[in-house]
Design an enzyme around this catalytic site. Structure first.
Site, short mmCIF file in Angstrom:
data_model
loop_
_atom_site.label_atom_id
_atom_site.label_comp_id
_atom_site.label_asym_id
_atom_site.label_seq_id
_atom_site.Cartn_x
_atom_site.Cartn_y
_atom_site.Cartn_z
N ASP A 1 0.85 -1.19 0.00
CA ASP A 1 0.00 0.00 0.00
C ASP A 1 0.89 1.24 0.00
OD1 ASP A 1 -2.96 1.01 0.60
OD2 ASP A 1 -1.56 2.22 1.79
N ILE A 2 0.55 2.22 -0.86
CA ILE A 2 1.31 3.48 -0.89
C ILE A 2 0.84 4.34 0.28
CG2 ILE A 2 1.86 5.54 -2.23
CD1 ILE A 2 1.28 3.95 -4.76
N GLU B 1 -4.61 2.26 -4.44
CA GLU B 1 -3.16 2.43 -4.36
C GLU B 1 -2.48 1.18 -3.82
OE1 GLU B 1 -4.79 4.34 -0.50
OE2 GLU B 1 -5.45 3.95 -2.55
#
Length: 487
Positions: free
Chosen positions: A362-363, A405
């Protein structure tokens, strides 16, 4: 000098009527009353244009037209078919045999003269050199021999086309079709090494070179070097070591690499054209001198023309399949295909007592990127993170956009420790990146959850995903920019 027109018709009334009308317009007219005599007059007189009836004794107009158009010495002579046959299939067959126009006999004389004038004007430059052609006296035996030769040639070409079409029906992968096409070429053309060069897809700058047998690298490089100019001319691509991939087919019965010379002595390269677009290049080389030309080239062109359509169709099918499993923004696999991959990998490992690792990424603070710099910048970050992920994994691994994301990576034959080490290396690579649409000082980080089956016990792939997601959750809530192992 008056232009010469041959009238071939078994009706004396039609012949006299046309002869009078054409002579009145200043044309020189010669006549024939059957198909055989028409052929004799063609080679004896070399007319500028032929008016050809379909239903004639000895040889019909279709056969005469096919013979004329099949001979390179007479193929440029325009042919107008005049007939009482007005069914669509008659016109179709007439034009397919090579006729330049098809006029039903209840014509207005004006339409005939317009067609004659138009065709003579179009072929004026081609026919200007016909006086250099040697006129012949052609016997019936000679005509029959030419007909037989033409039929043999057409049958041979049709057989090749049927073989290639069978390949298209029995093979559904591009590589398999290319292998079989090169195999067909080995059966009908004398060459040692064949190479097909294709652009991978519309979004790739890479070219794939398919070679029909294992040969030494020097030989392949020599062929690629010879193809460079053709690639620029036909594909608009410059070939270098960074943008080509070489796939080699080992075919039974072909020479081994030690039997192939370092430099090809004979070489031919032709474009693969489908729907007026060049889709690739096919190149053949031989260890013998002057191997390509004449009748062999005619055969090669038949194979290439038919193969171009087959190759284009399979490339389109594979492109559609690729698009169906690819995320449009990041060019990673999409979520649906990820679910298919992990299901297959989980079942395979369960059955064969193997292992694989799963990473969910996950960003961090991605919403802030969109809110601060805009969604265009956010999309750019997703693309650049995706590119880094794909660059960081092996060819056997899988990268997918899990959603928003989030990304997922699948590593076959990888244990938990190995997956953790790779994950931490990826985490550091992202943290060290600068992004094209963000200020240089803006750092992007990622959090990663890592699991490995069967080290992490799970009854289904969904349970494994859930355990990995929980590890990601701990990484996010433990300060971000971290890697956490599933438990």
């Amino acid at each position: 000098m008056a232009q010469k027109i041959l009238i071939a018709d078994d009706s004396p009334t039609i012949v006299e009527m046309l002869k009078f009308a054409l002579s009145s317009e200043g044309y020189e007219v010669v006549t024939a009353c059957d198909g055989v005599e028409a052929i004799e007059m063609v080679y004896k007189e070399y007319p500028d244009l032929i008016l050809l009836d379909i239903l004639m004794p000895k040889m019909n107009g279709y056969q005469v037209c096919r013979l004329i158009k099949g001979d390179k010495n007479t193929t440029s002579i325009p042919v107008i078919m005049l007939t009482g046959q007005d069914q669509p299939k008659d016109k179709f067959w007439g034009l397919e045999t090579g006729a330049d126009d098809f006029i039903v006999k209840d014509f207005e004389s004006m339409s005939l003269f317009e067609s004659i004038e138009k065709l003579l004007k179009e072929t004026e430059n081609v026919q200007s050199n016909k006086s250099l052609s040697k006129k012949e006296t052609v016997s019936l035996d000679s005509i029959l021999s030419r007909v037989n030769d033409l039929l043999d040639k057409r049958l041979f070409q049709t057989t090749i086309m049927n073989v290639i079409n069978r390949i298209a029906q029995t093979e559904d992968k591009c590589e398999d079709i290319l292998r079989e096409i090169l195999n067909v070429l080995t059966r009908v053309v004398n060459y040692h090494v064949g190479m097909i060069l294709l652009k991978e897809n519309e979004e790739s700058s890479h070219l794939t070179v398919y070679v029909n047998q294992a040969v030494n690298e020097t030989y392949v490089n020599a062929m690629v070097e010879k193809t460079k100019n053709d690639a620029i001319t036909h594909l608009g691509y410059s070939i270098d070591k960074t943008n080509i991939r070489i796939t080699t087919f080992n075919q039974a019965g072909n020479s081994s690499s030690k039997d192939v010379p370092y430099k090809p002595k004979s070489y031919i390269s032709l474009p693969l054209v489908a729907h007026k677009a060049v889709i690739g290049i096919i190149s053949l080389s031989s260890s013998d001198d002057n191997m390509f030309g004449g009748e062999m080239n005619d055969t090669l062109i038949v194979v290439i023309n038919e193969s171009s359509i087959v190759i284009n169709n399979v490339m389109l099918r594979e492109e559609i399949k690729r698009l169906a499993i690819t995320d449009g923004l990041t060019k990673c696999y999409n979520h649906r295909h990820f679910q298919e991959i992990i299901a297959n990998e989980f079942n395979r490992c369960k059955r064969y007592k193997s292992l694989f690792a799963l990473l969910i990424i996950d960003i961090d603070h991605f919403k802030n990127v969109n809110d601060t710099y805009g969604h265009m910048a956010g999309d750019s970050v997703l693309r650049e993170v995706s590119a880094c992920l794909k660059k960081s994994i092996r060819d056997v691994d899988f990268a997918a956009r899990y959603g928003g994301e989030e990304f997922a990576l699948i590593f076959p034959a990888t244990n938990l420790i190995g997956a953790f080490q790779t994950a931490d290396r990826i985490r550091q690579s992202i943290a060290d990146m600068t992004f094209s649409e963000l200020p240089p000082e803006k750092q992007i980080t990622i959090s990663i959850g890592v699991s490995s089956y069967p080290e992490i016990l799970a009854q289904t792939q969904y349970e494994l995903i859930d355990r990995t997601d929980q590890a990601l959750y701990r990484a996010k809530h433990g300060g971000r920019n971290k890697v956490e192992l599933a438990v």
